[in-house]
Every structure is written in C-alpha cells, then in structure tokens.
Write an enzyme that holds these catalytic residues in place. Sequence first.
Site, PDB file in Angstrom:
ATOM      1  N   HIS A  55       0.845  -1.198   0.000  1.00  0.00           N
ATOM      2  CA  HIS A  55       0.000   0.000   0.000  1.00  0.00           C
ATOM      3  C   HIS A  55       0.879   1.247   0.000  1.00  0.00           C
ATOM      4  O   HIS A  55       2.041   1.204   0.425  1.00  0.00           O
ATOM      5  CB  HIS A  55      -0.889   0.006   1.237  1.00  0.00           C
ATOM      6  N   GLU A  57       0.917   3.809   1.913  1.00  0.00           N
ATOM      7  CA  GLU A  57       1.425   4.167   3.234  1.00  0.00           C
ATOM      8  C   GLU A  57       2.634   3.320   3.615  1.00  0.00           C
ATOM      9  O   GLU A  57       3.602   3.833   4.192  1.00  0.00           O
ATOM     10  CB  GLU A  57       0.345   3.967   4.311  1.00  0.00           C
ATOM     11  N   CYS A  85      -6.025   1.757   5.882  1.00  0.00           N
ATOM     12  CA  CYS A  85      -6.686   0.519   6.291  1.00  0.00           C
ATOM     13  C   CYS A  85      -6.120   0.092   7.656  1.00  0.00           C
ATOM     14  O   CYS A  85      -5.130   0.662   8.130  1.00  0.00           O
ATOM     15  CB  CYS A  85      -6.441  -0.571   5.245  1.00  0.00           C
ATOM     16  N   CYS A  88      -2.281  -0.697   7.606  1.00  0.00           N
ATOM     17  CA  CYS A  88      -1.420   0.481   7.543  1.00  0.00           C
ATOM     18  C   CYS A  88      -1.470   1.263   8.852  1.00  0.00           C
ATOM     19  O   CYS A  88      -0.442   1.744   9.332  1.00  0.00           O
ATOM     20  CB  CYS A  88      -1.820   1.361   6.366  1.00  0.00           C
TER      21      CYS A  88
END
Length: 146
Positions: A55, A57, A85, A88
Amino acid sequence: MTYSTDEKYMRAALEEAEAARKEDEIPVGAVVVCKGRIIGRGHNMVERLADPSAHAEMIALTAATNALGGKYLGDCCLYVTVEPCPMCASALCWAQLGRLVYGAPDPKRGYSLFSPSLLHPKTEVLSGLLQDECGNMMKEFFKSKR
C-alpha cells in the site's frame, strides 16, 4: 494561489496517487514529511509487486524510516489521499507516527471503521483535507473499471 502547508503536502500525495492511477493501481498516494521536508513517498504497488501489503502508506513509511535511519516517526506527518486501512494504521502505530492527515474517508475498509485505537495514542489526526479531490480520484478509477 497560495496553499496551506498541509494542502501543499496533500497535493504531493495526490501526485503519487496519479502515478498509481497511470500504472492501473488503485490511486492512493502518500508522503511522509519531517521538519518541512518530504522524506518518503509512495503509491499503491499491489498489482505491480503482487504483494497485498504494498500500500502507498507502507511504501512511504519504509522510505521514511530508511531516510531517518530508524523505525520511529514521532516527529513526522504522513499525508495520504485515502484513510488508511487497519494494516497500515497498525504499522503507523508501531512507527509511533506523530501526525496523520488524510483526504477521503474509506467507509468500507478504513481503520476508523474497525478501531480508531489502531493508531498510536499520541498520533494527531486530521481528516478530510482535499476530501472531494481525493475521493473523486477513487470514484473515477472504480467507475472506469465497471
């Protein structure tokens, strides 16, 4: 036109999201800022790397900790176009992130839906910065897939 400091960095995150969109990835972008300097950038690379943890992040977090030479980001702020999410948010907790700024909420998979306490207790949160712009990028992406 002049922008606030927060808006300036969110626009940098939007540039990362656009890079993801151009790679046919879900358009989420992130930057980590420390003492007025971007020390980490990332955008979704899940498809390219065939890695569900890639992701925006996570990529920005790894770049930032490498730049600082340590795992803690207490003096840093993460700007991300969409609410993180739970995965993360948990990683940001372990990094002891000082501040989180995100654009669009994620009503289906955002961390706050599951538990706002996933973040470190000292992490300050600002939500909704450039929310329409961030959210529209996501809506247009998924609209093009249908």
